[in-house]
Design an enzyme around this catalytic site. Structure first.
Site, PDB file in Angstrom:
ATOM      1  N   ASP A 162     -42.945  14.487  40.887  1.00 32.99           N
ATOM      2  CA  ASP A 162     -42.734  13.131  41.392  1.00 32.99           C
ATOM      3  C   ASP A 162     -41.854  13.005  42.637  1.00 32.99           C
ATOM      4  O   ASP A 162     -42.207  12.327  43.587  1.00 32.99           O
ATOM      5  CB  ASP A 162     -42.106  12.261  40.302  1.00 32.99           C
ATOM      6  CG  ASP A 162     -42.972  12.156  39.058  1.00 32.99           C
ATOM      7  OD1 ASP A 162     -44.017  12.822  38.981  1.00 32.99           O
ATOM      8  OD2 ASP A 162     -42.598  11.392  38.154  1.00 32.99           O
ATOM      9  N   GLU A 391     -36.528  18.716  28.967  1.00 31.00           N
ATOM     10  CA  GLU A 391     -37.615  18.437  29.906  1.00 31.00           C
ATOM     11  C   GLU A 391     -37.574  19.443  31.067  1.00 31.00           C
ATOM     12  O   GLU A 391     -38.600  19.972  31.470  1.00 31.00           O
ATOM     13  CB  GLU A 391     -37.483  17.002  30.433  1.00 31.00           C
ATOM     14  CG  GLU A 391     -38.655  16.555  31.303  1.00 31.00           C
ATOM     15  CD  GLU A 391     -38.528  15.117  31.777  1.00 31.00           C
ATOM     16  OE1 GLU A 391     -37.478  14.478  31.516  1.00 31.00           O
ATOM     17  OE2 GLU A 391     -39.477  14.626  32.411  1.00 31.00           O
TER      18      GLU A 391
HETATM   19  C1  DGY Z   1     -42.543   8.849  35.292  1.00 30.05           C
HETATM   20  O1  DGY Z   1     -42.655   7.680  34.955  1.00 30.05           O
HETATM   21  O2  DGY Z   1     -41.484   9.410  35.530  1.00 30.05           O
HETATM   22  C2  DGY Z   1     -43.731   9.680  35.319  1.00 30.05           C
HETATM   23  O3  DGY Z   1     -43.479  10.929  35.823  1.00 30.05           O
HETATM   24  C3  DGY Z   1     -44.849   9.022  36.051  1.00 30.05           C
HETATM   25  O4  DGY Z   1     -45.976   9.632  35.559  1.00 30.05           O
END
Ligand code: DGY
Length: 418
Positions: A162, A391
């Site tokens: 992201d 995570e």
């Molecule tokens: C989030 O909301 O952090 C996700 O990675 C989007 O898919």
């Protein structure tokens, strides 16, 4: 070892909703596309039928045009933003309107190859084949308008990475004016210092609103997006998945699907050469709007080891991972620590993720770089022993970051130990 596997299975069971698995409670309360497909590999170790169901549930929400959305909002939950009321994609069961790395073809083949129950596996794989094939076709029809063999992402969330440093410059072109007021939820569940910034969120949401304004018409979104990036990791996953799907289709006597996917993989591999950087010893992203390579040494350019890249490329990547191993305690950091923009704790700007470790080590082992592959596996297991099923992890200190009790991390551990 058996104790770690038992603990990993516990995480998978905790997050299992019956026909799909959530990535983690709180932070990610729905079904995510690539999380699910990689999770299926972990599920298969104790329940092969359930593993196939995981992927089938995802593909039951494939769009008519072939796209497989990145989130399926099965059951309403107000703990996540942006929810269905922001996406408004008009699907019977709400989904997001963008996609994610295409690991399904790889996962299906691996499930099939390993299956104890071959009859069941053949049946379930045969039903998935045309759906995965349609998704692959969708990519090249909608994200590769000049038919170059490389697909672009139009939103950073599609890459799965992201807030990678890779997107910083291209993201500057995404405006923030007109973003409707919103409240983030992710920062309630995870330390804000481990998450993307407010400014990045504004741009994530601007893009979602922009695509929504185009009625999620995939024939228009690519060209209309101010963010079009060719990510080598994303493409390599698609190429590997196409090659794996071709093999699986051949085994099952589906020659048309085999031929189409073999061709996609070959064309993609040849096109990947444009993304190679000798100076970096890895692949780089290409900004499709400017036509220039992005000088950012992220793990997205190491991930192509997962595909059948030329031998000298794999060797150079193995050397790059060894070089990185001299700078951090745990490989593979999601960004080169030598870059001043590196951030050891912030999501995809430095931390180690076990899913990318898994794919890189799988590819390097297949290319004959067993020692480096083993080093990656060792780091992954050390992180679990020291910090549990997080995570992601700080590559310098092993501090667990982001969400806890994380499904795909647990699934990967089971894979590493098998
Ligand atoms: C989030 O909301 O952090 C996700 O990675 C989007 O898919």
């Amino acid at each position: 070892t058996s104790d770690i596997i038992a603990r990993a299975v516990e995480v998978l069971r905790e997050n299992d909703q019956g026909a799909y698995t959530i990535p983690t409670k709180g932070l990610y309360p729905f079904q995510w596309n690539w999380d699910s497909c990689l999770t299926a590999l972990g599920l298969a170790h104790y329940d092969e039928a359930r593993a196939w169901t995981e992927m089938e549930t995802l593909f039951a929400h494939q769009w008519p045009d072939g796209m497989v959305p990145h989130i399926v909002f099965h059951v309403w939950n107000d703990g996540y933003f942006p929810g269905p009321e922001v996406w408004r994609t008009g699907r019977a069961t709400a989904t997001s309107g963008i996609t994610q790395p295409a690991v399904a073809g790889f996962a299906a083949r691996r499930l099939f190859d390993r299956a104890n129950d071959k009859k069941l596996a053949a049946e379930r794989a045969r039903a998935l084949l045309p759906k995965i094939d349609a998704w692959h076709r969708w990519f090249y029809e909608n994200r590769d308008p000049k038919r170059e063999g490389l697909v672009a992402i139009i939103h950073p969330w599609e890459s799965g990475r992201d807030n990678s440093i890779d997107w910083d410059d291209a993201f500057e072109r995404v405006p923030t004016e007109g973003v409707e007021p919103y409240t983030r939820r992710d920062t309630l569940h995870a330390d804000p210092a481990h998450r993307p910034t407010r400014e990045q969120y504004d741009r994530y949401i601007w893009l979602v609103q922009h695509f929504r304004g185009l009625a999620w018409d995939n024939a228009r979104l690519h060209d209309a997006s101010p963010f079009q990036v060719v990510d080598p990791g994303f493409n390599a996953i698609l190429i590997r998945a196409a090659a794996d799907l071709a093999d699986l289709a051949e085994t099952l006597g589906e020659t048309e699907i085999a031929t189409a996917n073999r061709a996609r993989a070959q064309k993609g591999l040849a096109a990947m050469e444009q993304l190679w950087s000798e100076a970096h010893g890895q692949y780089l992203c290409l900004d499709r709007i400017t036509g220039e390579l992005i000088g950012s040494a992220s793990v997205g350019g190491i991930l192509p080891a997962f595909a059948a890249i030329p031998r000298p490329r794999a060797a150079a990547i193995a050397a790059t991972v060894e070089r990185l191993a001299g700078k951090v305690r745990y490989v593979v950091p999601s960004h080169d620590p030598g870059d001043p923009r590196f951030d050891a704790k912030r999501y995809w700007r430095g931390p180690v993720w076990l899913v990318v470790n898994y794919m890189i080590s799988d590819g390097l082992a297949a290319a004959g770089h067993g020692k480096v592959a083993q080093r990656i596996t060792q780091s992954s297991l050390d992180l679990i022993r020291e910090s549990g099923f997080a995570e992601y992890y700080d590559p310098l200190t092993s501090e667990p970051l982001g969400g806890g009790r994380f499904t795909w991390t647990a699934a990967m551990v089971i894979e590493f130990l098998r």
